[in-house]
Every structure is written in structure tokens, then in C-alpha cells.
Design an enzyme around this catalytic site. Sequence first.
Site, short mmCIF file in Angstrom:
data_model
loop_
_atom_site.label_atom_id
_atom_site.label_comp_id
_atom_site.label_asym_id
_atom_site.label_seq_id
_atom_site.Cartn_x
_atom_site.Cartn_y
_atom_site.Cartn_z
N SER A 158 33.00 40.58 96.44
CA SER A 158 33.69 40.19 95.21
C SER A 158 35.01 40.93 95.05
O SER A 158 35.05 42.16 94.91
CB SER A 158 32.81 40.45 94.00
OG SER A 158 33.58 40.24 92.83
N ASP B 177 24.11 37.46 92.78
CA ASP B 177 25.33 38.14 92.36
C ASP B 177 25.06 39.15 91.25
O ASP B 177 24.62 38.79 90.16
CB ASP B 177 26.29 37.04 91.85
CG ASP B 177 27.65 37.57 91.41
OD1 ASP B 177 27.93 38.76 91.61
OD2 ASP B 177 28.43 36.77 90.86
N MET C 255 22.48 34.92 88.75
CA MET C 255 23.12 36.14 88.24
C MET C 255 22.05 37.20 88.04
O MET C 255 21.11 37.02 87.26
CB MET C 255 23.83 35.87 86.90
CG MET C 255 25.13 35.12 87.01
SD MET C 255 26.33 35.83 88.16
CE MET C 255 26.56 37.48 87.48
N MET D 165 37.14 34.91 84.83
CA MET D 165 36.54 35.18 83.50
C MET D 165 37.57 34.90 82.42
O MET D 165 38.74 35.27 82.56
CB MET D 165 36.13 36.65 83.42
CG MET D 165 35.17 37.08 84.50
SD MET D 165 34.79 38.81 84.31
CE MET D 165 33.71 39.05 85.73
N MET E 123 33.41 31.80 85.34
CA MET E 123 32.70 32.26 84.14
C MET E 123 33.59 31.92 82.96
O MET E 123 34.17 32.80 82.31
CB MET E 123 32.42 33.76 84.24
CG MET E 123 31.29 34.07 85.21
SD MET E 123 31.25 35.79 85.73
CE MET E 123 32.44 35.71 87.07
N HIS F 182 33.72 31.61 91.48
CA HIS F 182 32.67 31.67 90.46
C HIS F 182 33.35 31.62 89.08
O HIS F 182 33.96 32.59 88.65
CB HIS F 182 31.90 33.00 90.66
CG HIS F 182 30.85 33.27 89.65
ND1 HIS F 182 30.26 34.52 89.51
CD2 HIS F 182 30.25 32.48 88.71
CE1 HIS F 182 29.35 34.47 88.55
NE2 HIS F 182 29.33 33.25 88.04
N ASP G 287 35.81 35.92 91.10
CA ASP G 287 35.23 35.86 89.76
C ASP G 287 36.28 35.58 88.70
O ASP G 287 37.10 36.44 88.39
CB ASP G 287 34.58 37.22 89.43
CG ASP G 287 33.30 37.44 90.20
OD1 ASP G 287 32.39 36.60 90.10
OD2 ASP G 287 33.21 38.47 90.92
N HIS H 204 34.30 36.21 97.38
CA HIS H 204 33.82 35.75 96.08
C HIS H 204 34.90 36.04 95.03
O HIS H 204 35.38 37.18 94.91
CB HIS H 204 32.53 36.51 95.77
CG HIS H 204 31.83 36.08 94.54
ND1 HIS H 204 31.00 34.97 94.51
CD2 HIS H 204 31.79 36.60 93.28
CE1 HIS H 204 30.49 34.84 93.30
NE2 HIS H 204 30.95 35.81 92.53
C1 DX5 Z 1 29.95 39.80 87.49
C2 DX5 Z 1 30.49 39.10 88.70
C3 DX5 Z 1 30.15 39.73 89.99
C4 DX5 Z 1 30.63 41.15 90.19
C5 DX5 Z 1 29.60 41.83 91.03
O1 DX5 Z 1 30.06 38.99 86.38
O2 DX5 Z 1 30.05 37.76 88.75
O3 DX5 Z 1 30.54 38.93 91.09
O4 DX5 Z 1 31.88 41.25 90.78
O5 DX5 Z 1 29.92 43.16 91.10
P1 DX5 Z 1 28.88 44.26 91.59
O6 DX5 Z 1 28.50 43.91 92.99
O7 DX5 Z 1 29.66 45.53 91.48
O8 DX5 Z 1 27.69 44.19 90.65
ZN ZN Z 2 30.46 36.51 90.58
#
Ligand code: DX5
Ligand code: ZN
Length: 218
Positions: free
Chosen positions: A7, A174, A136, A36, A67, A65, A34, A32
Site C-alpha cells: 500500500s 487489507d 477489510m 480516501m 474508500m 481501493h 488507497d 495498492h
Molecule cells: C486502510 C487501507 C490500507 C492501509 C493498510 O484503510 O485500506 O490499505 O494502507 O495499511 P497497514 O498495512 O499499515 O495496515
Molecule cells: Zn486499502
Amino acid sequence: MVELSPSVLSCNFANPIADIKKIKTDKLKMLHLDVMDGMFVPNISFGFKFIKDLRKNCDYFFDTHLMIEEPIRYIEEFQKSGSDLITIHYEACKDVESTIKKIKSFGIKAGISLKPNTKVEEITKYLDMVDLVLVMSVEPGFGGQKFIENSHQKIRELREYIDNNNLDVKIEVDGGIKTTNVEKVISDGADIIVSGSDIFAKEDINGQVLKYYELFNN
Ligand code: DX5
Ligand code: ZN
């Protein structure tokens, strides 16, 4: 074959590509990403411009991903920015099916994700439409959180459902995954492992990626 999807959220945002380029092994195929929006989750990360700029600088498969609330509004932008797979949240969509169809209409892969408190049976009806289901294992929003133990059960339930119904759907997990707990997640039936802080916050990023692949035992 288990795959790793590091990520980028845990990279240095002032120069993420420098962290990514520290990965030298050709075992790694995907990253990956993310996204948000500060609405669906209480944090804001990055958007399509960031992904587009990364796309110009590396050839990894982009596992995006989302969110964000009502992701259907932005599917086209994220596809154009270079995403190879777009995963949306079941909880974020008014019309899950149309959102998945929109992703597939661009000829890329589609995933559906569920938060820790969402039950597997709520999303099983969508599994024959997607390429991937993302479990998740922390509340979405932040890297570096602790793995929620009941995720093991959810991964197992999904594995059983997918196998029993002969579906061609990958299980991605994840949140809170480290070299110390990844083996159990794989034995539950995960196909793709996301890890952020346990890779990019490490001194030896390439060594850490290799450590994961050793544990995958592909
Ligand atoms: C959290 C993200 C993850 C995050 C995981 O909402 O979707 O992808 O980056 O990070 P770690 O591996 O540090 O938990
Ligand atoms: Zn993620």
C-alpha cells in the site's frame, strides 16, 4: 499463487516513487492505491492526479481501493488515471450493481470490499459480477492499525463460498498484516495480501517484499 500488493499510503508522499523504486525484485507485480475522501472514512489521502503521475513512473498493476461515497461518480476518472482494478465499498454505494457494471464497462477488473462489521452474506450476491473481494481487516481510513481477529472467520467463509460455487474471484485482505501474521491469513484462503506500514515504513523495503514472498511459498 499468492500475490503481495504493497500500500502506497505508507510511502513518503513528498516522493512516493523513490520508495517504490527501492523495490528491485521482479516477484512484485502490483501496488495498492488507497483513495480516501474524508466522508466514507475519516481521512483524506490522494486522488486521480496522484495515480496518473505514478502511472507515468512505474509499470505495476494498479490495484485501486476507493474508500469514497458514491464511487460511481468517479470510476471513469480512476480508470483513465491508469487503474487496472477498481475496488468499491459495498457500504458506499446506493446501487452496487451499476457501480460494478460501470467499472467493467471500461474493460478493467472490478472488486467489492466489505468493512469489518459487514457480514459476508450481505455481499455474496455480487460475487459472480466481480473479479475480487476485499476483506477489510481494520476499519478503513488509516494505515498502521491492528488486525481484527474475526477477519480470519470472514476469509474462511468467503473461501468456502467461492470454492463451493466455482467462482473465479480472488480474495484480498487489507489492514494490519505483517510478516508475523500473514501465514494464518494465507491458510484462511487469501490470494492477495495488502501491506502498507510493514513494507514502506521499513528500512529495507526490498528485503521486506522478499520476506513476504518467502512466506508465500509460491
Ligand atoms: C486502510 C487501507 C490500507 C492501509 C493498510 O484503510 O485500506 O490499505 O494502507 O495499511 P497497514 O498495512 O499499515 O495496515
Ligand atoms: Zn486499502
